[in-house]
Design a protein around this motif. Structure first.
Motif, mmCIF file in Angstrom:
data_model
loop_
_atom_site.group_PDB
_atom_site.id
_atom_site.type_symbol
_atom_site.label_atom_id
_atom_site.label_comp_id
_atom_site.label_asym_id
_atom_site.label_seq_id
_atom_site.Cartn_x
_atom_site.Cartn_y
_atom_site.Cartn_z
ATOM 1 N N LEU A 149 0.828 -1.202 0.000
ATOM 2 C CA LEU A 149 0.000 0.000 0.000
ATOM 3 C C LEU A 149 0.866 1.256 0.000
ATOM 4 C CD1 LEU A 149 -2.914 0.956 -0.035
ATOM 5 C CD2 LEU A 149 -2.855 0.986 2.464
ATOM 6 N N LYS A 150 1.961 1.259 0.743
ATOM 7 C CA LYS A 150 2.871 2.411 0.768
ATOM 8 C C LYS A 150 3.510 2.616 -0.604
ATOM 9 C CE LYS A 150 5.367 5.732 2.427
ATOM 10 N NZ LYS A 150 4.854 7.058 2.139
ATOM 11 N N GLU A 151 3.887 1.524 -1.262
ATOM 12 C CA GLU A 151 4.457 1.636 -2.604
ATOM 13 C C GLU A 151 3.435 2.223 -3.569
ATOM 14 O OE1 GLU A 151 5.705 -2.340 -3.469
ATOM 15 O OE2 GLU A 151 7.553 -2.147 -2.295
ATOM 16 N N ARG A 152 2.186 1.792 -3.445
ATOM 17 C CA ARG A 152 1.131 2.333 -4.307
ATOM 18 C C ARG A 152 0.886 3.810 -4.013
ATOM 19 N NH1 ARG A 152 -3.442 -2.363 -5.021
ATOM 20 N NH2 ARG A 152 -2.038 -3.898 -5.916
ATOM 21 N N GLU A 153 0.931 4.176 -2.726
ATOM 22 C CA GLU A 153 0.745 5.584 -2.371
ATOM 23 C C GLU A 153 1.862 6.436 -2.965
ATOM 24 O OE1 GLU A 153 0.345 8.556 1.479
ATOM 25 O OE2 GLU A 153 0.742 6.434 1.811
ATOM 26 N N ASP A 154 3.098 5.974 -2.862
ATOM 27 C CA ASP A 154 4.225 6.724 -3.427
ATOM 28 C C ASP A 154 4.054 6.898 -4.929
ATOM 29 O OD1 ASP A 154 5.302 6.844 -0.885
ATOM 30 O OD2 ASP A 154 6.747 5.222 -1.226
ATOM 31 N N LEU A 155 3.652 5.844 -5.609
ATOM 32 C CA LEU A 155 3.441 5.914 -7.061
ATOM 33 C C LEU A 155 2.261 6.827 -7.389
ATOM 34 C CD1 LEU A 155 4.377 5.021 -9.817
ATOM 35 C CD2 LEU A 155 3.005 2.942 -9.552
ATOM 36 N N PHE A 156 1.230 6.797 -6.559
ATOM 37 C CA PHE A 156 0.079 7.693 -6.723
ATOM 38 C C PHE A 156 0.541 9.148 -6.729
ATOM 39 C CE2 PHE A 156 -2.860 10.498 -4.388
ATOM 40 C CZ PHE A 156 -3.990 10.439 -5.183
ATOM 41 N N TRP A 157 1.390 9.521 -5.746
ATOM 42 C CA TRP A 157 1.856 10.908 -5.660
ATOM 43 C C TRP A 157 2.752 11.271 -6.844
ATOM 44 C CZ3 TRP A 157 -1.038 13.954 -3.264
ATOM 45 C CH2 TRP A 157 -1.665 13.608 -2.072
ATOM 46 N N VAL A 158 3.538 10.318 -7.317
ATOM 47 C CA VAL A 158 4.363 10.577 -8.514
ATOM 48 C C VAL A 158 3.458 10.923 -9.681
ATOM 49 C CG1 VAL A 158 5.879 9.491 -10.224
ATOM 50 C CG2 VAL A 158 6.329 9.185 -7.784
ATOM 51 N N ARG A 159 2.415 10.143 -9.868
ATOM 52 C CA ARG A 159 1.497 10.373 -10.988
ATOM 53 C C ARG A 159 0.767 11.704 -10.846
ATOM 54 N NH1 ARG A 159 0.739 4.801 -12.716
ATOM 55 N NH2 ARG A 159 2.885 4.265 -13.188
ATOM 56 N N VAL A 160 0.358 12.065 -9.635
ATOM 57 C CA VAL A 160 -0.329 13.340 -9.412
ATOM 58 C C VAL A 160 0.629 14.490 -9.698
ATOM 59 C CG1 VAL A 160 -1.406 14.809 -7.653
ATOM 60 C CG2 VAL A 160 -2.025 12.395 -7.809
ATOM 61 N N ARG A 161 1.885 14.362 -9.270
ATOM 62 C CA ARG A 161 2.883 15.417 -9.550
ATOM 63 C C ARG A 161 3.112 15.582 -11.043
ATOM 64 N NH1 ARG A 161 5.903 12.680 -5.710
ATOM 65 N NH2 ARG A 161 5.394 13.464 -3.664
ATOM 66 N N GLU A 162 2.958 14.489 -11.799
ATOM 67 C CA GLU A 162 3.126 14.547 -13.256
ATOM 68 C C GLU A 162 1.936 15.209 -13.934
ATOM 69 O OE1 GLU A 162 3.680 10.424 -14.217
ATOM 70 O OE2 GLU A 162 5.823 10.480 -13.775
ATOM 71 N N GLY A 163 0.863 15.481 -13.171
ATOM 72 C CA GLY A 163 -0.288 16.178 -13.734
ATOM 73 C C GLY A 163 -1.521 15.316 -13.916
ATOM 74 N N MET A 164 -1.455 14.074 -13.497
ATOM 75 C CA MET A 164 -2.596 13.178 -13.614
ATOM 76 C C MET A 164 -3.636 13.556 -12.562
ATOM 77 S SD MET A 164 -2.178 9.033 -13.726
ATOM 78 C CE MET A 164 -1.370 8.729 -15.276
ATOM 79 N N SER A 165 -4.903 13.389 -12.881
ATOM 80 C CA SER A 165 -5.945 13.644 -11.884
ATOM 81 C C SER A 165 -5.867 12.564 -10.813
ATOM 82 C CB SER A 165 -7.327 13.613 -12.538
ATOM 83 O OG SER A 165 -7.665 12.286 -12.924
ATOM 84 N N ALA A 166 -6.447 12.853 -9.658
ATOM 85 C CA ALA A 166 -6.419 11.881 -8.566
ATOM 86 C C ALA A 166 -7.133 10.596 -8.969
ATOM 87 C CB ALA A 166 -7.053 12.476 -7.317
#
Length: 64
Positions: free
Chosen positions: A13-30
């Motif tokens: 879950l922590k790995e997924r959260e980290d990847l989630f934030w990477v994607r959001v920083r790249e401009g992807m919607s939540a």
């Protein structure tokens, strides 16, 4: 549930959260970031709420 499985699921879950934030920083919607990392949108919004509604700044390794 065994303690090993609980720890493994927290790590995943922590790995997924980290990847989630990477994607959001790249401009992807939540919602799109949640879909791309394989979690429900509610989980993504929990992460956003826990971060105070702001995208957390990634930790930078300090030179020691």
């Amino acid at each position: 549930m065994s303690e090993v499985l609980v720890m493994a699921s927290r790590v995943v879950l922590k790995e997924r959260e980290d990847l989630f934030w990477v994607r959001v920083r790249e401009g992807m919607s939540a919602a799109a970031a949640c879909e791309s990392v394989g979690v429900n949108r509610r989980q993504g919004y929990r992460w956003i709420k826990a971060a105070g509604g702001r995208i957390p700044v990634p930790a930078v390794a300090s030179s020691g």
